[in-house]
Design an enzyme around this catalytic site. Structure first.
Site, PDB file in Angstrom:
ATOM      1  CE  LYS A 191      18.363  27.063 -18.403  1.00 35.89           C
ATOM      2  NZ  LYS A 191      17.455  28.173 -18.744  1.00 35.89           N
ATOM      3  NE  ARG A 266      18.334  31.108 -13.044  1.00 34.33           N
ATOM      4  CZ  ARG A 266      17.580  30.046 -13.322  1.00 34.33           C
ATOM      5  NH1 ARG A 266      17.939  28.858 -12.915  1.00 34.33           N
ATOM      6  NH2 ARG A 266      16.474  30.182 -14.031  1.00 34.33           N
ATOM      7  NE  ARG A 305       8.394  26.446 -18.780  1.00 39.02           N
ATOM      8  CZ  ARG A 305       9.700  26.671 -18.598  1.00 39.02           C
ATOM      9  NH1 ARG A 305      10.601  26.010 -19.305  1.00 39.02           N
ATOM     10  NH2 ARG A 305      10.120  27.569 -17.723  1.00 39.02           N
ATOM     11  NE  ARG A 311       8.401  26.869 -13.912  1.00 41.42           N
ATOM     12  CZ  ARG A 311       9.649  26.928 -14.330  1.00 41.42           C
ATOM     13  NH1 ARG A 311      10.182  25.889 -14.961  1.00 41.42           N
ATOM     14  NH2 ARG A 311      10.379  27.998 -14.103  1.00 41.42           N
ATOM     15  NE  ARG A 323      11.101  32.558 -14.604  1.00 38.19           N
ATOM     16  CZ  ARG A 323      10.257  31.818 -15.303  1.00 38.19           C
ATOM     17  NH1 ARG A 323       8.987  32.138 -15.375  1.00 38.19           N
ATOM     18  NH2 ARG A 323      10.680  30.742 -15.911  1.00 38.19           N
TER      19      ARG A 323
HETATM   20  P1  AMP Z   1      14.255  27.430 -13.678  1.00 39.74           P
HETATM   21  O1  AMP Z   1      13.427  26.230 -13.554  1.00 39.74           O
HETATM   22  O2  AMP Z   1      15.718  27.113 -13.917  1.00 39.74           O
HETATM   23  O3  AMP Z   1      13.715  28.419 -14.666  1.00 39.74           O
HETATM   24  O4  AMP Z   1      14.236  28.146 -12.253  1.00 39.74           O
HETATM   25  C1  AMP Z   1      13.042  28.654 -11.671  1.00 39.74           C
HETATM   26  C2  AMP Z   1      13.373  29.579 -10.525  1.00 39.74           C
HETATM   27  O5  AMP Z   1      14.108  28.865  -9.532  1.00 39.74           O
HETATM   28  C3  AMP Z   1      14.249  30.762 -10.882  1.00 39.74           C
HETATM   29  O6  AMP Z   1      13.515  31.835 -11.403  1.00 39.74           O
HETATM   30  C4  AMP Z   1      14.861  31.091  -9.527  1.00 39.74           C
HETATM   31  O7  AMP Z   1      13.955  31.770  -8.700  1.00 39.74           O
HETATM   32  C5  AMP Z   1      15.095  29.712  -8.924  1.00 39.74           C
HETATM   33  N1  AMP Z   1      16.432  29.209  -9.287  1.00 39.74           N
HETATM   34  C6  AMP Z   1      16.716  28.134 -10.077  1.00 39.74           C
HETATM   35  N2  AMP Z   1      18.045  27.961 -10.209  1.00 39.74           N
HETATM   36  C7  AMP Z   1      18.605  28.965  -9.496  1.00 39.74           C
HETATM   37  C8  AMP Z   1      19.951  29.357  -9.272  1.00 39.74           C
HETATM   38  N3  AMP Z   1      20.985  28.696  -9.798  1.00 39.74           N
HETATM   39  N4  AMP Z   1      20.167  30.431  -8.462  1.00 39.74           N
HETATM   40  C9  AMP Z   1      19.152  31.115  -7.929  1.00 39.74           C
HETATM   41  N5  AMP Z   1      17.883  30.808  -8.130  1.00 39.74           N
HETATM   42  C10 AMP Z   1      17.578  29.754  -8.908  1.00 39.74           C
END
Ligand code: AMP
Length: 367
Positions: A191, A266, A305, A311, A323
Site C-alpha cells: 500500500k 482498520r 522489508r 522496522r 498483524r
Molecule cells: P502500517 O504501517 O499501516 O502497517 O501500521 C503499522 C502499525 O501502526 C500497525 O500494526 C498498528 O499498530 C498501527 N496502526 C497504523 N494504522 C492504524 C490504524 N488505522 N488503527 C490502529 N492502529 C494502526
C-alpha cells in the site's frame, strides 16, 4: 471544501486578505476623492458587502446608491443586463464612483458607465474590489482595484453561485470534487509503495497512519510512546487515539484535491468516523481499492522489508503473523462495509511495481 448546489469550492482568500484588499481600495479612493463628496453607486446584488466595508472606510462625506444588474448565467458575467437605472440621487455635476465586487470581462461595468454618463456627472470612476486582468477586454479604464485575481469562478463576500454563497465571509474558488480513496490490503500488500506513486499521478494527499505513528515514535512524542506499546506487539492502536490523529492530519490540508488513506480505516469504528469526517466537509469516500495478496507472500515480503528498513514490527515472524491475524479479524470485514455501498474494488497485488500501479490506476480512473 464546500459544496454549493452541484459545484465544489475550496478556500481562496481569507476574511483578512479580503479586508486588506478593501483597505487598499479605500486608500486609493480616500486619496483621490476626499473633497469631492462622491456618490458611490453599487451594483446589486454582488457589491453590497464591499459597499458596506468600503464606505465605512471612506473618511469624508459621500452618498450611497444602488443599481441592479441581473446575471442570466450562473458562472460567468456574459449576458448580464442592466434591469433598472433608477438612482434616487441626481448625478448631474457629481463625482460618481461605480462600486463593483468583481470585474471580469467588463461587460456590465462598461454598459453601466455608458448609461450613467448620460446623467452628466462631473466625473465617473470605476472601483472594483477584484479584477480579473486576464479576461478584462474593454477600453474603459478601471480606476481603482483592490486586488487582481486569476480567472477562476469565485463565490463569497457578496458573490454567488446561483444565489447561494453571498453570505460567506471568505472567498472560495471552484474546484473539482474531492477524490478520496481508501487504499486497502493486509500488511505487506504494498500500500505504502503504491500510494507514493499514485499520489503523484493523481495529485492527492497520502495519509499513512502507520507513517504518522512511526514519525511520532521517532520524535519521542506522547502519542508515539503510546502507539509504540501497541505496535510492537502487532496490535492496533486504540480507535479513539487513531481517529483523533487522522482527523488532525486531514485538517492540515484543507484544500487537498483528495486523500489516499493508507492503513486507515482498520476497524468498523474508524470507517464510520471517516465517513462522518468527510461528510462534515461535504465529501465522501469515492471507493476502496484493495491489493489482494496471499498470506505466505506477505510474510516473505515483510521479513525482507524488515531486513532492509529495520522496522521492529517487520523483523519478527511472530509479530508479522499477529498483524496478519489482526487484519483478518478486525480489518478485512471492512471489505463488506464498502462492498455494501458498491465501493469495493479488488486488484491483484502480486506482480511488478509498474504492473500493479497500472492495475490500481484503472480503478482510480473510474472513481
Ligand atoms: P502500517 O504501517 O499501516 O502497517 O501500521 C503499522 C502499525 O501502526 C500497525 O500494526 C498498528 O499498530 C498501527 N496502526 C497504523 N494504522 C492504524 C490504524 N488505522 N488503527 C490502529 N492502529 C494502526
Amino acid at each position: 471544501m464546500i459544496k454549493i448546489h452541484d459545484l465544489y469550492f475550496k478556500p481562496f482568500l481569507t476574511a483578512t486578505q479580503i479586508s486588506d484588499a478593501v483597505d487598499n481600495l479605500a486608500y486609493q479612493v480616500n486619496r483621490d476623492l476626499a473633497d469631492k463628496k462622491p456618490v458611490f453607486v453599487g451594483i446589486l446584488n454582488g457589491s453590497y458587502m464591499v459597499m458596506a466595508d468600503l464606505t465605512r472606510k471612506f473618511k469624508h462625506d459621500c452618498e450611497v446608491a444602488f443599481l441592479r444588474a441581473s446575471s442570466y448565467e450562473g458562472t460567468s458575467s456574459t449576458g448580464e443586463l442592466v434591469e433598472s437605472l433608477n438612482v434616487d440621487v441626481d448625478l448631474t455635476g457629481r463625482t460618481v464612483v461605480i462600486v463593483e465586487d468583481i470585474v471580469d470581462t467588463g461587460l456590465t461595468v462598461d454598459m453601466l458607465s455608458r448609461k450613467l454618463l448620460k446623467h452628466n456627472p462631473a466625473a465617473l470612476h470605476i472601483a472594483t474590489l477584484f479584477l480579473k486582468p486576464d479576461v478584462y477586454n474593454r477600453e474603459l479604464k478601471i480606476d481603482y482595484v483592490g486586488l487582481n485575481i486569476e480567472n477562476k469562478f469565485v463565490v463569497g463576500y457578496g458573490m454567488d453561485y446561483d444565489n447561494l454563497g453571498r453570505n460567506l465571509p471568505e472567498l472560495y474558488v471552484q474546484t473539482q470534487r474531492m477524490k478520496n480513496i481508501v487504499l486497502f490490503g493486509p500488511p505487506g500488500a504494498g500500500k505504502g509503495t503504491q500510494a507514493e506513486r499514485l499520489k503523484e499521478k493523481y495529485g492527492l494527499v497520502h495519509i499513512s497512519t502507520g507513517d504518522v505513528f512511526r514519525y511520532n515514535i521517532k520524535n519521542g512524542t506522547e502519542l508515539g510512546t503510546l502507539a509504540k506499546s501497541f505496535m510492537d506487539k502487532g496490535n492496533l492502536v486504540p480507535d479513539e487515539v487513531t481517529i483523533k490523529m487522522l482527523s488532525a492530519e486531514v485538517e492540515k490540508t484543507p484544500d487537498a484535491a483528495g486523500f489516499i488513506f493508507d492503513g486507515f480505516p482498520r476497524t468498523d469504528a474508524q470507517a464510520k468516523a471517516l465517513d462522518e469526517l468527510l461528510a462534515s466537509k461535504d465529501t465522501e469516500i469515492a471507493g476502496m481499492v484493495a491489493l489482494e495478496v496471499d498470506d505466505e507472500v506477505l510474510v516473505k515480503r515483510l521479513l525482507e522489508r524488515g531486513k532492509a528498513s529495520g522496522r521492529a514490527d517487520d523483523a519478527n515472524e511472530g509479530v508479522i503473523r499477529d498483524r496478519i491475524s489482526v487484519y483478518y479479524k478486525q480489518t478485512a470485514p471492512l471489505k463488506d462495509y464498502y462492498a455494501a455501498q458498491d465501493k469495493y474494488h479488488g486488484v491483484d497485488g502480486v506482480g511488478g511495481l509498474d504492473e500493479i500501479t497500472d492495475r490500481l490506476s484503472v480503478e482510480f480512473d473510474k472513481l
